[in-house]
Design an enzyme around this catalytic site. Structure first.
Site, PDB file in Angstrom:
ATOM      1  N   HIS A  29       0.863  -1.189   0.000  1.00 29.28           N
ATOM      2  CA  HIS A  29       0.000   0.000   0.000  1.00 29.28           C
ATOM      3  C   HIS A  29       0.892   1.228   0.000  1.00 29.28           C
ATOM      4  O   HIS A  29       1.236   1.770   1.048  1.00 29.28           O
ATOM      5  CB  HIS A  29      -0.917  -0.043   1.238  1.00 29.28           C
ATOM      6  CG  HIS A  29      -1.939   1.047   1.304  1.00 29.28           C
ATOM      7  ND1 HIS A  29      -3.088   0.943   2.067  1.00 29.28           N
ATOM      8  CD2 HIS A  29      -1.997   2.272   0.710  1.00 29.28           C
ATOM      9  CE1 HIS A  29      -3.791   2.050   1.945  1.00 29.28           C
ATOM     10  NE2 HIS A  29      -3.153   2.875   1.135  1.00 29.28           N
ATOM     11  N   HIS A  31       1.099   4.729  -2.455  1.00 30.93           N
ATOM     12  CA  HIS A  31       0.681   5.534  -3.626  1.00 30.93           C
ATOM     13  C   HIS A  31       1.955   6.164  -4.161  1.00 30.93           C
ATOM     14  O   HIS A  31       2.579   6.967  -3.455  1.00 30.93           O
ATOM     15  CB  HIS A  31      -0.311   6.618  -3.214  1.00 30.93           C
ATOM     16  CG  HIS A  31      -1.548   6.069  -2.582  1.00 30.93           C
ATOM     17  ND1 HIS A  31      -2.707   5.855  -3.285  1.00 30.93           N
ATOM     18  CD2 HIS A  31      -1.793   5.647  -1.314  1.00 30.93           C
ATOM     19  CE1 HIS A  31      -3.623   5.349  -2.481  1.00 30.93           C
ATOM     20  NE2 HIS A  31      -3.100   5.208  -1.274  1.00 30.93           N
ATOM     21  N   HIS A 209      -9.599   0.842  -1.082  1.00 28.31           N
ATOM     22  CA  HIS A 209      -9.558   1.523   0.208  1.00 28.31           C
ATOM     23  C   HIS A 209     -10.961   1.431   0.805  1.00 28.31           C
ATOM     24  O   HIS A 209     -11.952   1.761   0.136  1.00 28.31           O
ATOM     25  CB  HIS A 209      -9.203   2.998   0.029  1.00 28.31           C
ATOM     26  CG  HIS A 209      -7.763   3.262  -0.236  1.00 28.31           C
ATOM     27  ND1 HIS A 209      -7.058   2.655  -1.239  1.00 28.31           N
ATOM     28  CD2 HIS A 209      -6.882   4.086   0.408  1.00 28.31           C
ATOM     29  CE1 HIS A 209      -5.799   3.097  -1.215  1.00 28.31           C
ATOM     30  NE2 HIS A 209      -5.668   3.962  -0.230  1.00 28.31           N
ATOM     31  N   GLU A 212     -11.110   3.439   6.055  1.00 26.04           N
ATOM     32  CA  GLU A 212     -10.021   4.338   6.491  1.00 26.04           C
ATOM     33  C   GLU A 212     -10.676   5.400   7.384  1.00 26.04           C
ATOM     34  O   GLU A 212     -10.397   5.460   8.578  1.00 26.04           O
ATOM     35  CB  GLU A 212      -9.336   4.972   5.278  1.00 26.04           C
ATOM     36  CG  GLU A 212      -8.219   5.948   5.654  1.00 26.04           C
ATOM     37  CD  GLU A 212      -7.576   6.643   4.437  1.00 26.04           C
ATOM     38  OE1 GLU A 212      -8.156   6.592   3.332  1.00 26.04           O
ATOM     39  OE2 GLU A 212      -6.489   7.239   4.620  1.00 26.04           O
ATOM     40  N   ASP A 290       1.728   4.074   2.736  1.00 28.72           N
ATOM     41  CA  ASP A 290       0.665   4.902   2.133  1.00 28.72           C
ATOM     42  C   ASP A 290       1.254   6.048   1.288  1.00 28.72           C
ATOM     43  O   ASP A 290       1.353   5.905   0.074  1.00 28.72           O
ATOM     44  CB  ASP A 290      -0.279   5.429   3.218  1.00 28.72           C
ATOM     45  CG  ASP A 290      -1.681   5.759   2.704  1.00 28.72           C
ATOM     46  OD1 ASP A 290      -1.986   5.447   1.546  1.00 28.72           O
ATOM     47  OD2 ASP A 290      -2.479   6.318   3.477  1.00 28.72           O
ATOM     48  N   ASP A 291       1.606   7.159   1.926  1.00 29.83           N
ATOM     49  CA  ASP A 291       2.159   8.326   1.209  1.00 29.83           C
ATOM     50  C   ASP A 291       3.359   8.837   2.008  1.00 29.83           C
ATOM     51  O   ASP A 291       3.280   9.876   2.684  1.00 29.83           O
ATOM     52  CB  ASP A 291       1.085   9.424   1.108  1.00 29.83           C
ATOM     53  CG  ASP A 291      -0.151   8.944   0.370  1.00 29.83           C
ATOM     54  OD1 ASP A 291      -0.103   8.854  -0.869  1.00 29.83           O
ATOM     55  OD2 ASP A 291      -1.146   8.627   1.045  1.00 29.83           O
TER      56      ASP A 291
HETATM   57  N1  ADE Z   1      -4.716   8.633  -2.080  1.00 27.38           N
HETATM   58  C1  ADE Z   1      -3.478   8.737  -1.586  1.00 27.38           C
HETATM   59  N2  ADE Z   1      -3.466   8.418  -0.289  1.00 27.38           N
HETATM   60  C2  ADE Z   1      -4.734   8.072   0.051  1.00 27.38           C
HETATM   61  C3  ADE Z   1      -5.343   7.638   1.237  1.00 27.38           C
HETATM   62  N3  ADE Z   1      -4.681   7.465   2.382  1.00 27.38           N
HETATM   63  N4  ADE Z   1      -6.674   7.395   1.218  1.00 27.38           N
HETATM   64  C4  ADE Z   1      -7.366   7.559   0.081  1.00 27.38           C
HETATM   65  N5  ADE Z   1      -6.838   7.968  -1.059  1.00 27.38           N
HETATM   66  C5  ADE Z   1      -5.517   8.224  -1.081  1.00 27.38           C
HETATM   67 ZN    ZN Z   2      -3.837   4.695   0.549  1.00 29.23          ZN
END
Ligand code: ADE
Ligand code: ZN
Length: 351
Positions: A29, A31, A209, A212, A290-291
């Site tokens: 996971h 992005h 997703h 969350e 994630d990011d």
């Molecule tokens: N796009 C990038 N990060 C995300 C996240 N945590 N939740 C939903 N969309 C995303």
């Molecule tokens: Zn994500």
């Protein structure tokens, strides 16, 4: 496949970070646009003549103070606007793979958001060929296997998702799966029922997703309507006992992202994170970043900070790493090879 290595020896708390950092793991996971560091945003903006509304790297980084998912997404989509050419997508993914190698990531499945780019006039070919070339080089140059998962933006329409799928089909051999991301609340999985059914017919792996920020009901419909194989995040599932039993019974992997949950205020602090509860209920949870450029840490930081805050053990570490390989979309022989290496690492560590 055996569910767990039986003889994981306890590891002293002060040696756990070394074990966590050194063990091989898969990242499921991430992005790829969320790995774009401020320095690279500025370099690409200058290379492409794109204006960005921040005077410096420091000013941009100081804007990374989020109150919820949407407050992050606004700045994340703005950051992605510097990506124009095939080489930009390559450079972004390569920078991630270099970090992944430092984090002992042996296998990575990268999400990408093509609609963010095609809406600005960047072609699907530019996006996919740049990312795919970096995946090929990650294998030959760094020994990391990698594949791509195309995500539909759930705040856009299903019709837009169908159009995006159409544009991606000439590159189907370079995309292993389909996902669903962006603003969750108000955009339930069932909004994309028809396009996911089509993707399933086409033979793509499916993830989404869910849970969350959104309710457990979204996890149910991701499973039962979209028929996904993994749930991304899924941390809200602990509010629904029947859902927890379903996830455990069917061994549905959850790709949990603790630092993301912290930065997006899903939990007030890491000590309150429910990862331990998910694991102890028998769910196939994994840890992911994630990011990472926006949330203050790559994969090893997610492991070490979460373990320190919630007092997880070496046994949990083994389970999480093993889950990451078992939940991946690699074939059974590759899973076995990775798990053998993981076992060797644990044996060597406690010898
Ligand atoms: N796009 C990038 N990060 C995300 C996240 N945590 N939740 C939903 N969309 C995303
Ligand atoms: Zn994500």
């Amino acid at each position: 496949m055996n569910l767990a290595k039986p003889d994981i020896k306890p590891v002293a708390t002060d040696r756990l970070p070394e074990l966590l950092r050194g063990m091989p793991k898969a990242e499921l996971h991430i992005h790829i646009e969320g790995s774009l560091e401020p320095e690279l945003i500025f370099a690409l903006a200058s290379r492409n003549g794109v204006a960005i509304p921040y005077a410096s790297v420091e000013e941009l980084r100081s804007a990374y103070a989020f109150t919820n998912l949407q407050s992050f997404l606004d700045i994340y989509y703005a950051g992605a606007s510097v990506l124009i050419k095939e080489q930009d997508f390559y450079d972004m993914a390569w920078a991630y793979f270099v970090k992944a190698a430092q984090n002992n990531v042996a296998h990575a499945e990268l999400f990408f958001d093509p609609q963010t780019h095609t809406a600005r006039g960047v072609s699907m070919q530019t996006v996919i060929t740049g990312l795919h070339r970096a995946c090929v080089d990650a294998q030959t140059g760094l020994g990391i296997s990698a594949s791509l998962i195309l995500c539909f933006l759930r705040h856009l329409s299903e019709e837009d998702a169908f159009k995006t799928l159409e544009q991606a089909l000439p590159f189907q051999d370079k995309v292993i799966g389909i996902g669903l991301d962006s603003g969750e609340v108000g955009n339930p999985p069932e909004k994309f029922a028809r396009v996911f059914a089509r993707c399933r017919e086409l033979g793509f792996h499916l993830v989404a997703h869910a849970g969350e920020e959104g309710p457990p009901a979204y996890v149910w419909t991701a499973l039962d309507v979209l028929k996904v194989e993994r749930i991304d995040h899924g941390v809200q599932s602990s509010k629904d006992a029947a859902l927890m039993r379903r996830l455990a019974k069917d061994r549905i992997p959850l790709t949990v992202c603790p630092l993301s949950n912290l930065k997006l205020c899903v939990f007030p602090d890491l000590a309150s994170h429910n990862l331990r509860q998910l694991l102890e209920a028998g769910l196939a949870a994994t840890i992911n970043s994630d990011d990472p450029a926006y949330f203050g840490g790559y994969l090893n930081e997610n492991f070490t900070q979460t373990f320190a805050a919630t007092q997880l053990s070496a046994r949990h570490a083994y389970t999480l790493a093993r889950n990451s390989f078992e939940a991946s979309f690699i074939d059974a022989a590759a899973k076995r090879r990775h798990i053998d290496r993981l076992d060797e690492r644990f044996d060597a560590f406690s010898a």
